[in-house]
Design a protein around this motif. Structure first.
Motif, PDB file in Angstrom:
ATOM      1  N   ARG A 103      23.217  12.571  -4.688  1.00 39.44           N
ATOM      2  CA  ARG A 103      23.394  11.155  -4.337  1.00 39.44           C
ATOM      3  C   ARG A 103      23.449  10.296  -5.603  1.00 39.44           C
ATOM      4  NH1 ARG A 103      19.626  11.179  -1.170  1.00 39.44           N
ATOM      5  NH2 ARG A 103      17.905  10.362  -2.410  1.00 39.44           N
ATOM      6  N   VAL A 104      22.527  10.523  -6.520  1.00 39.79           N
ATOM      7  CA  VAL A 104      22.511   9.772  -7.775  1.00 39.79           C
ATOM      8  C   VAL A 104      23.785  10.033  -8.576  1.00 39.79           C
ATOM      9  CG1 VAL A 104      21.308   9.526  -9.986  1.00 39.79           C
ATOM     10  CG2 VAL A 104      19.998   9.678  -7.862  1.00 39.79           C
ATOM     11  N   THR A 105      24.233  11.282  -8.575  1.00 39.12           N
ATOM     12  CA  THR A 105      25.455  11.650  -9.286  1.00 39.12           C
ATOM     13  C   THR A 105      26.663  10.896  -8.739  1.00 39.12           C
ATOM     14  OG1 THR A 105      24.676  13.848  -9.958  1.00 39.12           O
ATOM     15  CG2 THR A 105      27.051  13.574  -9.666  1.00 39.12           C
ATOM     16  N   LEU A 106      26.819  10.885  -7.414  1.00 38.06           N
ATOM     17  CA  LEU A 106      27.953  10.185  -6.810  1.00 38.06           C
ATOM     18  C   LEU A 106      27.891   8.687  -7.094  1.00 38.06           C
ATOM     19  CD1 LEU A 106      28.109  11.983  -3.341  1.00 38.06           C
ATOM     20  CD2 LEU A 106      29.853  12.093  -5.141  1.00 38.06           C
ATOM     21  N   MET A 107      26.703   8.099  -6.946  1.00 38.40           N
ATOM     22  CA  MET A 107      26.573   6.662  -7.159  1.00 38.40           C
ATOM     23  C   MET A 107      26.825   6.291  -8.613  1.00 38.40           C
ATOM     24  SD  MET A 107      23.263   5.945  -4.684  1.00 38.40           S
ATOM     25  CE  MET A 107      23.153   4.186  -5.084  1.00 38.40           C
ATOM     26  N   ALA A 108      26.376   7.109  -9.539  1.00 37.34           N
ATOM     27  CA  ALA A 108      26.622   6.836 -10.957  1.00 37.34           C
ATOM     28  C   ALA A 108      28.105   6.974 -11.284  1.00 37.34           C
ATOM     29  CB  ALA A 108      25.790   7.780 -11.825  1.00 37.34           C
ATOM     30  N   ALA A 109      28.735   8.011 -10.752  1.00 33.14           N
ATOM     31  CA  ALA A 109      30.163   8.226 -11.011  1.00 33.14           C
ATOM     32  C   ALA A 109      30.992   7.059 -10.487  1.00 33.14           C
ATOM     33  CB  ALA A 109      30.621   9.539 -10.376  1.00 33.14           C
ATOM     34  N   ILE A 121      28.526  18.776  -6.695  1.00 36.41           N
ATOM     35  CA  ILE A 121      27.394  18.328  -5.874  1.00 36.41           C
ATOM     36  C   ILE A 121      27.041  19.382  -4.839  1.00 36.41           C
ATOM     37  CG2 ILE A 121      27.596  15.826  -6.154  1.00 36.41           C
ATOM     38  CD1 ILE A 121      29.446  15.766  -3.741  1.00 36.41           C
ATOM     39  N   TRP A 122      25.757  19.482  -4.513  1.00 37.86           N
ATOM     40  CA  TRP A 122      25.299  20.402  -3.482  1.00 37.86           C
ATOM     41  C   TRP A 122      24.042  19.815  -2.832  1.00 37.86           C
ATOM     42  CZ3 TRP A 122      25.338  21.262  -8.692  1.00 37.86           C
ATOM     43  CH2 TRP A 122      24.098  21.434  -9.338  1.00 37.86           C
ATOM     44  N   TRP A 123      23.708  20.341  -1.651  1.00 32.46           N
ATOM     45  CA  TRP A 123      22.539  19.867  -0.890  1.00 32.46           C
ATOM     46  C   TRP A 123      22.580  18.343  -0.758  1.00 32.46           C
ATOM     47  CZ3 TRP A 123      17.808  22.929  -3.302  1.00 32.46           C
ATOM     48  CH2 TRP A 123      17.911  24.281  -2.949  1.00 32.46           C
ATOM     49  N   ILE A 124      23.622  17.821  -0.151  1.00 29.29           N
ATOM     50  CA  ILE A 124      23.794  16.373  -0.008  1.00 29.29           C
ATOM     51  C   ILE A 124      22.990  15.905   1.200  1.00 29.29           C
ATOM     52  CG2 ILE A 124      25.482  14.515   0.165  1.00 29.29           C
ATOM     53  CD1 ILE A 124      27.600  16.720  -0.641  1.00 29.29           C
ATOM     54  N   SER A 125      21.985  15.101   0.970  1.00 25.97           N
ATOM     55  CA  SER A 125      21.103  14.640   2.044  1.00 25.97           C
ATOM     56  C   SER A 125      21.872  13.780   3.034  1.00 25.97           C
ATOM     57  CB  SER A 125      19.943  13.830   1.465  1.00 25.97           C
ATOM     58  OG  SER A 125      19.243  14.571   0.492  1.00 25.97           O
ATOM     59  N   GLY A 126      21.606  13.980   4.335  1.00 29.69           N
ATOM     60  CA  GLY A 126      22.302  13.168   5.312  1.00 29.69           C
ATOM     61  C   GLY A 126      21.915  13.491   6.736  1.00 29.69           C
ATOM     62  N   GLY A 127      22.593  12.819   7.665  1.00 28.43           N
ATOM     63  CA  GLY A 127      22.280  12.946   9.082  1.00 28.43           C
ATOM     64  C   GLY A 127      21.191  11.973   9.477  1.00 28.43           C
ATOM     65  N   PRO A 128      21.189  11.496  10.725  1.00 24.75           N
ATOM     66  CA  PRO A 128      20.201  10.498  11.145  1.00 24.75           C
ATOM     67  C   PRO A 128      18.760  10.933  10.926  1.00 24.75           C
ATOM     68  CG  PRO A 128      21.933  10.702  12.791  1.00 24.75           C
ATOM     69  CD  PRO A 128      22.157  11.793  11.799  1.00 24.75           C
ATOM     70  N   VAL A 129      18.431  12.152  11.318  1.00 25.23           N
ATOM     71  CA  VAL A 129      17.047  12.606  11.193  1.00 25.23           C
ATOM     72  C   VAL A 129      16.711  12.939   9.736  1.00 25.23           C
ATOM     73  CG1 VAL A 129      15.404  14.391  11.867  1.00 25.23           C
ATOM     74  CG2 VAL A 129      16.926  13.393  13.578  1.00 25.23           C
ATOM     75  N   ARG A 231      27.508  18.971   8.208  1.00 23.31           N
ATOM     76  CA  ARG A 231      28.485  17.904   8.450  1.00 23.31           C
ATOM     77  C   ARG A 231      28.476  16.886   7.321  1.00 23.31           C
ATOM     78  NH1 ARG A 231      33.164  16.533   8.932  1.00 23.31           N
ATOM     79  NH2 ARG A 231      33.513  14.385   9.635  1.00 23.31           N
ATOM     80  N   THR A 232      27.312  16.614   6.732  1.00 28.68           N
ATOM     81  CA  THR A 232      27.255  15.666   5.613  1.00 28.68           C
ATOM     82  C   THR A 232      28.092  16.165   4.446  1.00 28.68           C
ATOM     83  OG1 THR A 232      25.041  14.923   6.261  1.00 28.68           O
ATOM     84  CG2 THR A 232      25.736  14.458   4.004  1.00 28.68           C
ATOM     85  N   SER A 233      27.979  17.444   4.124  1.00 27.23           N
ATOM     86  CA  SER A 233      28.764  17.990   3.012  1.00 27.23           C
ATOM     87  C   SER A 233      30.257  17.961   3.330  1.00 27.23           C
ATOM     88  CB  SER A 233      28.313  19.414   2.676  1.00 27.23           C
ATOM     89  OG  SER A 233      28.488  20.297   3.767  1.00 27.23           O
ATOM     90  N   GLU A 234      30.617  18.278   4.569  1.00 29.33           N
ATOM     91  CA  GLU A 234      32.036  18.262   4.950  1.00 29.33           C
ATOM     92  C   GLU A 234      32.592  16.845   4.972  1.00 29.33           C
ATOM     93  OE1 GLU A 234      31.837  22.299   7.724  1.00 29.33           O
ATOM     94  OE2 GLU A 234      31.705  20.314   8.657  1.00 29.33           O
ATOM     95  N   TRP A 235      31.787  15.909   5.469  1.00 26.80           N
ATOM     96  CA  TRP A 235      32.207  14.500   5.536  1.00 26.80           C
ATOM     97  C   TRP A 235      32.359  13.929   4.129  1.00 26.80           C
ATOM     98  CZ3 TRP A 235      28.803  10.329   8.456  1.00 26.80           C
ATOM     99  CH2 TRP A 235      29.522   9.134   8.553  1.00 26.80           C
ATOM    100  N   THR A 236      31.429  14.266   3.242  1.00 23.75           N
ATOM    101  CA  THR A 236      31.535  13.825   1.850  1.00 23.75           C
ATOM    102  C   THR A 236      32.819  14.349   1.229  1.00 23.75           C
ATOM    103  OG1 THR A 236      29.124  13.732   1.607  1.00 23.75           O
ATOM    104  CG2 THR A 236      30.425  13.906  -0.416  1.00 23.75           C
ATOM    105  N   HIS A 237      33.108  15.613   1.456  1.00 22.45           N
ATOM    106  CA  HIS A 237      34.356  16.214   0.966  1.00 22.45           C
ATOM    107  C   HIS A 237      35.571  15.440   1.478  1.00 22.45           C
ATOM    108  CE1 HIS A 237      37.636  19.104   0.546  1.00 22.45           C
ATOM    109  NE2 HIS A 237      37.747  19.144   1.856  1.00 22.45           N
ATOM    110  N   GLU A 238      35.551  15.069   2.743  1.00 24.55           N
ATOM    111  CA  GLU A 238      36.675  14.349   3.343  1.00 24.55           C
ATOM    112  C   GLU A 238      36.839  12.949   2.744  1.00 24.55           C
ATOM    113  OE1 GLU A 238      35.540  14.448   7.423  1.00 24.55           O
ATOM    114  OE2 GLU A 238      35.798  16.622   7.579  1.00 24.55           O
ATOM    115  N   MET A 239      35.750  12.345   2.305  1.00 25.88           N
ATOM    116  CA  MET A 239      35.792  10.991   1.741  1.00 25.88           C
ATOM    117  C   MET A 239      36.295  10.980   0.299  1.00 25.88           C
ATOM    118  SD  MET A 239      34.635   8.749   4.049  1.00 25.88           S
ATOM    119  CE  MET A 239      33.931   7.324   3.208  1.00 25.88           C
TER     120      MET A 239
END
Length: 288
Positions: A103-109, A121-129, A231-239
């Motif tokens: 998350r920090v890496t993406l935001m800094a980039a 990037i790996w282990w991207i935190s996400g999902g409602p819970v 799904r978070t990793s796949e959605w990030t990839h799609e974005m």
């Protein structure tokens, strides 16, 4: 090991590898320090592979300072990373990070895309819970302690023990906070983790993702990983405009597996201890 002042904070860092080699920044997750088992080991492999690797303690982690003036903890950390890269005069950097580090890496980039050559990037935190869990992990126990016993109770939390041991100034910084203002800040920082239907990563908007036109290597999360959902990793990839989604070099249930490991710095055990398994894929990607 070295220290440098960035945005009014003293940050602890280390550069490994040959001077003049292409710079690569490695950012771990949680509130774990840069010497957590698996992080320097991966850094050493990347340095051996021809990179000048920056290992650093984010604000509030390891031996670095902390402040409570940023809009969120992730914003504080990503702005510290941008400032650190500029202060060290690193050019054309590669960025790599896992869990909170992703998350920090993406935001800094997104704040300095012209300075970033490639991202992994790996282990991207996400999902409602998963994100609700982060709000409690980073902010909930702080609020509970401050509301019951003021800042004196906060400094006694296990979540600050390592940082205070490494940097006693952290205790003074915490004790100097007004409890009511601190609680309000933690409420705002917790709110920053709120799940949204328009982005997989809190702190990143669609326009932020659009700025990341450099090549990105996105590791797919395991199906059983509820902290960093598949799904978070796949959605990030799609974005991301130029992401390549790949399978990681470890078990499908990796997060659940390593979560059973003891956090034991002396014996080099912990949740990141298998990160060196990423070295071959990262080196293949980061080399031009």
């Amino acid at each position: 090991m070295a220290k440098i002042e960035v945005n009014g904070l003293t940050l602890d860092y280390e550069l490994i590898g040959e001077e003049g080699a292409p710079p690569l920044v490695l950012t771990p997750g949680g509130r774990y320090a840069r010497d957590t088992a698996g992080v320097p080991e991966l850094g050493a492999e990347l340095a051996k592979g021809g990179f000048r690797v920056l290992l650093w303690d984010r604000p509030g982690c390891g031996a670095s300072d902390i402040a409570f003036t940023a809009a969120s903890e992730s914003v504080m950390n990503c702005e510290a990373l941008v400032g650190l890269i500029k202060a060290l005069d690193l050019k054309d950097v590669r960025l790599a990070g896992g869990s909170a580090g992703s998350r920090v890496t993406l935001m800094a980039a997104a704040r300095m895309p012209e300075s970033v050559r490639k991202v992994a990037i790996w282990w991207i935190s996400g999902g409602p819970v998963g994100l609700a869990g982060l709000a409690w992990f980073y902010c909930g126990d702080q609020i509970a302690a401050a509301s019951k016993g003021g800042m004196e109770a906060v400094v006694e939390l296990p979540s600050w023990a390592d940082q205070i041991a490494r940097n006693p100034k952290i205790r003074d910084i915490l004790l100097a906070q007004d409890p009511d203002e601190f609680i309000e800040t933690m409420q705002q920082w917790g709110k920053a983790f709120a799940y949204r239907d328009d982005t997989p990563v809190p702190g990143m908007t669609a326009s932020d993702f659009a700025r990341l036109t450099m090549p990105v290597l996105t590791f797919r999360s395991g199906k059983s990983d509820m902290a960093h959902t598949r799904r978070t990793s796949e959605w990030t990839h799609e974005m991301l405009p130029h992401s390549r989604l790949v399978e990681p070099p470890w078990r499908e249930d990796e997060w659940n597996y390593v979560s059973t490991f003891p956090m034991d710095l002396a014996n080099r055990r912990g949740r990141f201890e298998r990160w060196p398994l990423l070295s071959t894929m990262l080196l293949d990607f980061f080399r031009d």
